[in-house]
Design a protein around this motif. Structure first.
Motif, PDB file in Angstrom:
ATOM      1  N   GLN A  82       0.858  -1.175   0.000  1.00 37.92           N
ATOM      2  CA  GLN A  82       0.000   0.000   0.000  1.00 37.92           C
ATOM      3  C   GLN A  82       0.894   1.224   0.000  1.00 37.92           C
ATOM      4  O   GLN A  82       1.724   1.385   0.890  1.00 37.92           O
ATOM      5  CB  GLN A  82      -0.898   0.002   1.239  1.00 37.92           C
ATOM      6  CG  GLN A  82      -1.784   1.224   1.357  1.00 37.92           C
ATOM      7  CD  GLN A  82      -2.867   1.268   0.303  1.00 37.92           C
ATOM      8  OE1 GLN A  82      -3.585   0.285   0.089  1.00 37.92           O
ATOM      9  NE2 GLN A  82      -3.014   2.406  -0.369  1.00 37.92           N
ATOM     10  N   MET A  83       0.724   2.069  -1.000  1.00 39.99           N
ATOM     11  CA  MET A  83       1.567   3.251  -1.143  1.00 39.99           C
ATOM     12  C   MET A  83       0.703   4.497  -1.006  1.00 39.99           C
ATOM     13  O   MET A  83      -0.304   4.640  -1.716  1.00 39.99           O
ATOM     14  CB  MET A  83       2.258   3.236  -2.512  1.00 39.99           C
ATOM     15  CG  MET A  83       3.035   1.964  -2.781  1.00 39.99           C
ATOM     16  SD  MET A  83       3.994   2.026  -4.305  1.00 39.99           S
ATOM     17  CE  MET A  83       2.679   2.077  -5.517  1.00 39.99           C
ATOM     18  N   THR A  84       1.068   5.369  -0.113  1.00 34.35           N
ATOM     19  CA  THR A  84       0.345   6.622   0.087  1.00 34.35           C
ATOM     20  C   THR A  84       1.303   7.802  -0.043  1.00 34.35           C
ATOM     21  O   THR A  84       2.523   7.625  -0.063  1.00 34.35           O
ATOM     22  CB  THR A  84      -0.328   6.651   1.468  1.00 34.35           C
ATOM     23  OG1 THR A  84       0.689   6.617   2.478  1.00 34.35           O
ATOM     24  CG2 THR A  84      -1.255   5.458   1.663  1.00 34.35           C
ATOM     25  N   SER A  85       0.721   8.992  -0.131  1.00 30.96           N
ATOM     26  CA  SER A  85       1.526  10.214  -0.272  1.00 30.96           C
ATOM     27  C   SER A  85       2.582  10.051  -1.356  1.00 30.96           C
ATOM     28  O   SER A  85       3.763  10.367  -1.154  1.00 30.96           O
ATOM     29  CB  SER A  85       2.184  10.568   1.071  1.00 30.96           C
ATOM     30  OG  SER A  85       1.204  10.757   2.072  1.00 30.96           O
ATOM     31  N   LEU A  86       2.168   9.553  -2.485  1.00 28.24           N
ATOM     32  CA  LEU A  86       3.107   9.274  -3.564  1.00 28.24           C
ATOM     33  C   LEU A  86       3.770  10.537  -4.078  1.00 28.24           C
ATOM     34  O   LEU A  86       3.172  11.630  -4.083  1.00 28.24           O
ATOM     35  CB  LEU A  86       2.383   8.551  -4.701  1.00 28.24           C
ATOM     36  CG  LEU A  86       2.099   7.072  -4.431  1.00 28.24           C
ATOM     37  CD1 LEU A  86       1.069   6.535  -5.409  1.00 28.24           C
ATOM     38  CD2 LEU A  86       3.378   6.258  -4.495  1.00 28.24           C
ATOM     39  N   ARG A  87       5.011  10.373  -4.499  1.00 29.66           N
ATOM     40  CA  ARG A  87       5.822  11.477  -5.010  1.00 29.66           C
ATOM     41  C   ARG A  87       6.293  11.144  -6.420  1.00 29.66           C
ATOM     42  O   ARG A  87       6.430   9.966  -6.767  1.00 29.66           O
ATOM     43  CB  ARG A  87       7.037  11.676  -4.107  1.00 29.66           C
ATOM     44  CG  ARG A  87       6.705  11.899  -2.644  1.00 29.66           C
ATOM     45  CD  ARG A  87       7.913  11.706  -1.766  1.00 29.66           C
ATOM     46  NE  ARG A  87       7.614  11.938  -0.358  1.00 29.66           N
ATOM     47  CZ  ARG A  87       8.431  11.613   0.643  1.00 29.66           C
ATOM     48  NH1 ARG A  87       9.590  11.025   0.383  1.00 29.66           N
ATOM     49  NH2 ARG A  87       8.083  11.868   1.882  1.00 29.66           N
ATOM     50  N   PRO A  88       6.564  12.140  -7.226  1.00 30.19           N
ATOM     51  CA  PRO A  88       7.056  11.870  -8.587  1.00 30.19           C
ATOM     52  C   PRO A  88       8.286  10.968  -8.595  1.00 30.19           C
ATOM     53  O   PRO A  88       8.439  10.129  -9.503  1.00 30.19           O
ATOM     54  CB  PRO A  88       7.370  13.266  -9.132  1.00 30.19           C
ATOM     55  CG  PRO A  88       6.415  14.152  -8.410  1.00 30.19           C
ATOM     56  CD  PRO A  88       6.314  13.583  -7.023  1.00 30.19           C
ATOM     57  N   GLU A  89       9.125  11.090  -7.583  1.00 29.65           N
ATOM     58  CA  GLU A  89      10.335  10.252  -7.533  1.00 29.65           C
ATOM     59  C   GLU A  89      10.028   8.788  -7.219  1.00 29.65           C
ATOM     60  O   GLU A  89      10.932   7.945  -7.260  1.00 29.65           O
ATOM     61  CB  GLU A  89      11.345  10.792  -6.516  1.00 29.65           C
ATOM     62  CG  GLU A  89      10.812  10.971  -5.126  1.00 29.65           C
ATOM     63  CD  GLU A  89      10.337  12.385  -4.849  1.00 29.65           C
ATOM     64  OE1 GLU A  89       9.772  13.025  -5.764  1.00 29.65           O
ATOM     65  OE2 GLU A  89      10.529  12.845  -3.702  1.00 29.65           O
ATOM     66  N   ASN A  90       8.781   8.473  -6.912  1.00 29.77           N
ATOM     67  CA  ASN A  90       8.387   7.074  -6.728  1.00 29.77           C
ATOM     68  C   ASN A  90       8.080   6.381  -8.062  1.00 29.77           C
ATOM     69  O   ASN A  90       7.788   5.184  -8.071  1.00 29.77           O
ATOM     70  CB  ASN A  90       7.158   6.973  -5.823  1.00 29.77           C
ATOM     71  CG  ASN A  90       7.399   7.520  -4.438  1.00 29.77           C
ATOM     72  OD1 ASN A  90       6.513   8.140  -3.848  1.00 29.77           O
ATOM     73  ND2 ASN A  90       8.593   7.295  -3.890  1.00 29.77           N
ATOM     74  N   THR A  91       8.130   7.132  -9.144  1.00 28.59           N
ATOM     75  CA  THR A  91       7.889   6.546 -10.459  1.00 28.59           C
ATOM     76  C   THR A  91       8.952   5.503 -10.773  1.00 28.59           C
ATOM     77  O   THR A  91      10.150   5.782 -10.702  1.00 28.59           O
ATOM     78  CB  THR A  91       7.900   7.648 -11.538  1.00 28.59           C
ATOM     79  OG1 THR A  91       6.810   8.536 -11.313  1.00 28.59           O
ATOM     80  CG2 THR A  91       7.789   7.042 -12.934  1.00 28.59           C
TER      81      THR A  91
END
Length: 134
Positions: A82-91
């Motif tokens: 489960q991934m929350t508060s995603l950031r562009p660097e998580n791409t």
């Protein structure tokens, strides 16, 4: 034949959430050490989170602790991220992996020390793309 199949990737906005799944066949995840990794374009593969199969302890990378949650469903033989508060660097392309249980870490170890689960995983999925962008 062991297969791990990821799903749940896609496009998310910054600050959004996604839940990745990894369905297993040919292996019982409940007794294995399982992990999630990612590889961003032009970068090396990075371990994000894991569950030690011997004691169920969970570990995360520093950057993801508190935002990502790893879990598994014994009945469905499936693991999740489960991934929350995603950031562009998580791409990145996200992979699941499984391997024989590691020995328990004395005292449990620090939860933000994902290197406690770093080893040669036996089985890998093919990956699912996660893109975080507006």
């Amino acid at each position: 034949q062991v297969q791990l199949v990821e799903s749940g990737g896609g496009l998310a906005q910054p600050g959004g959430s996604l839940r990745l799944s990894c369905a297993a066949s040919g292996v019982t995840l409940d007794s294995y050490t399982i992990g999630w990794f990612r590889r961003a374009r032009g970068k090396e593969r990075q371990e994000i989170s894991c569950i030690n199969g011997s004691d169920g302890k969970t570990y995360y990378s520093d950057s993801e602790e508190g935002r990502f949650t790893i879990s598994r469903d014994k009945a469905k033989n499936t693991m999740y991220l489960q991934m929350t508060s995603l950031r562009p660097e998580n791409t990145a392309v996200y992979f699941c992996a499984a391997g024989p249980p590691l020995p328990p870490v004395p005292g449990g170890g620090k939860q933000s020390n994902v290197t406690l689960c770093t080893y040669e995983y036996a089985y890998w999925g093919l990956g699912t793309q996660v893109t975080v962008s507006t």
